[in-house]
Design an enzyme around this catalytic site. Structure first.
Site, PDB file in Angstrom:
ATOM      1  N   ASP A  73       0.982  -1.287   0.097  1.00  7.04           N
ATOM      2  CA  ASP A  73      -0.005  -0.024   0.157  1.00  7.04           C
ATOM      3  C   ASP A  73       0.996   1.255  -0.129  1.00  7.04           C
ATOM      4  O   ASP A  73       1.596   1.660  -1.111  1.00  7.04           O
ATOM      5  CB  ASP A  73      -0.906   0.120   1.247  1.00  7.04           C
ATOM      6  CG  ASP A  73      -1.964   1.116   1.274  1.00  7.04           C
ATOM      7  OD1 ASP A  73      -2.875   1.123   0.477  1.00  7.04           O
ATOM      8  OD2 ASP A  73      -1.950   1.627   2.377  1.00  7.04           O
ATOM      9  N   ARG A 121     -10.910 -12.913   6.390  1.00  2.28           N
ATOM     10  CA  ARG A 121      -9.717 -13.657   5.805  1.00  2.28           C
ATOM     11  C   ARG A 121      -9.989 -15.140   5.107  1.00  2.28           C
ATOM     12  O   ARG A 121      -9.279 -15.120   4.200  1.00  2.28           O
ATOM     13  CB  ARG A 121      -8.434 -13.885   6.853  1.00  2.28           C
ATOM     14  CG  ARG A 121      -7.883 -12.714   7.632  1.00  2.28           C
ATOM     15  CD  ARG A 121      -6.940 -13.309   8.375  1.00  2.28           C
ATOM     16  NE  ARG A 121      -6.539 -12.098   9.475  1.00  2.28           N
ATOM     17  CZ  ARG A 121      -5.620 -11.259   9.133  1.00  2.28           C
ATOM     18  NH1 ARG A 121      -5.185 -11.082   8.186  1.00  2.28           N
ATOM     19  NH2 ARG A 121      -5.398 -10.310  10.226  1.00  2.28           N
ATOM     20  N   PHE A 141      -9.964  -0.727  -0.466  1.00  5.80           N
ATOM     21  CA  PHE A 141      -9.713  -1.520   0.636  1.00  5.80           C
ATOM     22  C   PHE A 141     -10.230  -2.836   0.452  1.00  5.80           C
ATOM     23  O   PHE A 141     -11.375  -3.173  -0.122  1.00  5.80           O
ATOM     24  CB  PHE A 141     -10.442  -1.126   1.916  1.00  5.80           C
ATOM     25  CG  PHE A 141      -9.670  -1.775   2.986  1.00  5.80           C
ATOM     26  CD1 PHE A 141      -8.556  -1.155   3.369  1.00  5.80           C
ATOM     27  CD2 PHE A 141      -9.968  -2.898   3.796  1.00  5.80           C
ATOM     28  CE1 PHE A 141      -7.743  -1.652   4.393  1.00  5.80           C
ATOM     29  CE2 PHE A 141      -9.324  -3.395   4.549  1.00  5.80           C
ATOM     30  CZ  PHE A 141      -8.137  -2.966   5.098  1.00  5.80           C
ATOM     31  N   LYS A 145      -1.055  -1.854  -4.528  1.00  9.07           N
ATOM     32  CA  LYS A 145      -2.036  -0.525  -4.668  1.00  9.07           C
ATOM     33  C   LYS A 145      -1.047   0.392  -5.009  1.00  9.07           C
ATOM     34  O   LYS A 145      -0.867   1.099  -4.166  1.00  9.07           O
ATOM     35  CB  LYS A 145      -2.592  -0.611  -3.473  1.00  9.07           C
ATOM     36  CG  LYS A 145      -4.125  -0.150  -3.712  1.00  9.07           C
ATOM     37  CD  LYS A 145      -4.594   0.177  -2.249  1.00  9.07           C
ATOM     38  CE  LYS A 145      -5.326  -0.770  -1.601  1.00  9.07           C
ATOM     39  NZ  LYS A 145      -5.874  -0.561   0.032  1.00  9.07           N
TER      40      LYS A 145
HETATM   41  P1  IMP Z   1       1.722  -0.416   3.781  1.00  6.58           P
HETATM   42  O1  IMP Z   1       2.857  -0.457   4.789  1.00  6.58           O
HETATM   43  O2  IMP Z   1       1.001   0.929   3.802  1.00  6.58           O
HETATM   44  O3  IMP Z   1       2.499  -0.515   2.205  1.00  6.58           O
HETATM   45  O4  IMP Z   1       0.725  -1.336   4.238  1.00  6.58           O
HETATM   46  C1  IMP Z   1       0.867  -2.917   3.898  1.00  6.58           C
HETATM   47  C2  IMP Z   1      -0.056  -3.480   5.104  1.00  6.58           C
HETATM   48  O5  IMP Z   1      -1.186  -3.031   5.246  1.00  6.58           O
HETATM   49  C3  IMP Z   1      -0.487  -4.666   4.318  1.00  6.58           C
HETATM   50  O6  IMP Z   1       0.508  -5.886   4.666  1.00  6.58           O
HETATM   51  C4  IMP Z   1      -1.814  -5.160   5.045  1.00  6.58           C
HETATM   52  O7  IMP Z   1      -1.826  -5.830   6.186  1.00  6.58           O
HETATM   53  C5  IMP Z   1      -2.586  -3.705   5.297  1.00  6.58           C
HETATM   54  N1  IMP Z   1      -3.050  -3.273   3.989  1.00  6.58           N
HETATM   55  C6  IMP Z   1      -3.111  -2.232   3.317  1.00  6.58           C
HETATM   56  N2  IMP Z   1      -3.956  -2.292   2.403  1.00  6.58           N
HETATM   57  C7  IMP Z   1      -4.957  -3.285   2.858  1.00  6.58           C
HETATM   58  C8  IMP Z   1      -6.214  -3.399   1.986  1.00  6.58           C
HETATM   59  O8  IMP Z   1      -6.638  -2.882   1.149  1.00  6.58           O
HETATM   60  N3  IMP Z   1      -6.821  -4.597   2.649  1.00  6.58           N
HETATM   61  C9  IMP Z   1      -6.151  -5.242   3.918  1.00  6.58           C
HETATM   62  N4  IMP Z   1      -4.922  -4.890   4.378  1.00  6.58           N
HETATM   63  C10 IMP Z   1      -4.468  -3.918   3.818  1.00  6.58           C
END
Ligand code: IMP
Ligand code: MG
Length: 175
Positions: free
Chosen positions: A102, A164, A151, A130
Site C-alpha cells: 500500500d 480472511r 480497501f 496498490k
Molecule cells: P503499507 O505499509 O501501507 O504498504 O501497508 C501494508 C499492510 O497494510 C499490508 O501488509 C496489509 O496488512 C495492510 N493493508 C494495506 N492495504 C490493505 C487492504 O486494502 N486490505 C487489507 N489490508 C491492507
C-alpha cells in the site's frame, strides 16, 4: 458504520491462475538454490500456502509477524516485528512474501531490517500492488495484480480481523 463484502475484484479461478504463474516464475528463477520464502503474517498466509505449492523446486519456509501501530485500516507507517524469524537468513536467498503493498512502509521497513542480517539476496513477492497509494519507493520483484485504490478483503486479507477466509478478493463496502 457497518461493513460488508462488496464487489468481487479477483475471482477464485483468477487467483489460482495467477498464483500458478508466479510459482512457475519462482521455480524458474530459483531452480536449485533452496530459497527461503518468508511469509509476512497474517495477511499473506493464504497466498503463501498456495504459492509454495505452485513452486516445483526445493525451498524452505519461515514466518515473520509485523504490526503497525494505530487503528487505521491501512498501515500508519510505524512498523514493529511482533514475532521474528526462527532461523538465520545469513547467506540465504530470501523471498519476502506479502499480501499487499500500500504505502510501501511495511515492506520498506522489513527489507531494511532483513538486509542487516546479510542475506545472499533479497526479493519481494507481493500478491497485490496498490500502486496509487505508494509513499515510499519499493522495488517489487514479483507482483500478482496491480489494483485500484480500494480497501481489499479476502484471501487472507482482513478488515478488523474479519474476512480472511473469503476464497476470492473483494472490495470492502460500507453500508
Ligand atoms: P503499507 O505499509 O501501507 O504498504 O501497508 C501494508 C499492510 O497494510 C499490508 O501488509 C496489509 O496488512 C495492510 N493493508 C494495506 N492495504 C490493505 C487492504 O486494502 N486490505 C487489507 N489490508 C491492507
Ligand atoms: Mg500484510
Amino acid at each position: 458504520m457497518a461493513h460488508t463484502v462488496g464487489r468481487v475484484l479477483v475471482t477464485r479461478e483468477e487467483l489460482v491462475q495467477r498464483v500458478g504463474e508466479l510459482g512457475q516464475s519462482l521455480a524458474r528463477d530459483y531452480p536449485d538454490q533452496n530459497p527461503l520464502l518468508v511469509c509476512v503474517l497474517k495477511g499473506a498466509i493464504v497466498f503463501f500456502a498456495d504459492l509454495i505449492r505452485a513452486i516445483n523446486a526445493p525451498l524452505t519456509t519461515d514466518f515473520i509477524s509485523v504490526s503497525s501501530y494505530g487503528t487505521a485500516p491501512a498501515s500508519s507507517g510505524v512498523v514493529k516485528i511482533t514475532s521474528d524469524l526462527s532461523i538465520s537468513i545469513e547467506d540465504r536467498d530470501v523471498i519476502l512474501v506479502e499480501d499487499i503493498i500500500d504505502s510501501g512502509r511495511t515492506i520498506s521497513y522489513l527489507t531494511r531490517n532483513l538486509h542487516t542480517r546479510h542475506p545472499k539476496s533479497l526479493r519481494i513477492c507481493a500478491l497485490l500492488d496498490k500502486v496509487e497509494r505508494r509513499e515510499v519507493e519499493v522495488d517489487l520483484d514479483y507482483v500478482g495484480f496491480t489494483i485500484p485504490n480500494v480497501f481489499i478483503i479476502g484471501y487472507g486479507m482482513d478488515y478488523r480481523g474479519l474476512y480472511r477466509n473469503l476464497p476470492y478478493l473483494a472490495a470492502l463496502e460500507a453500508d
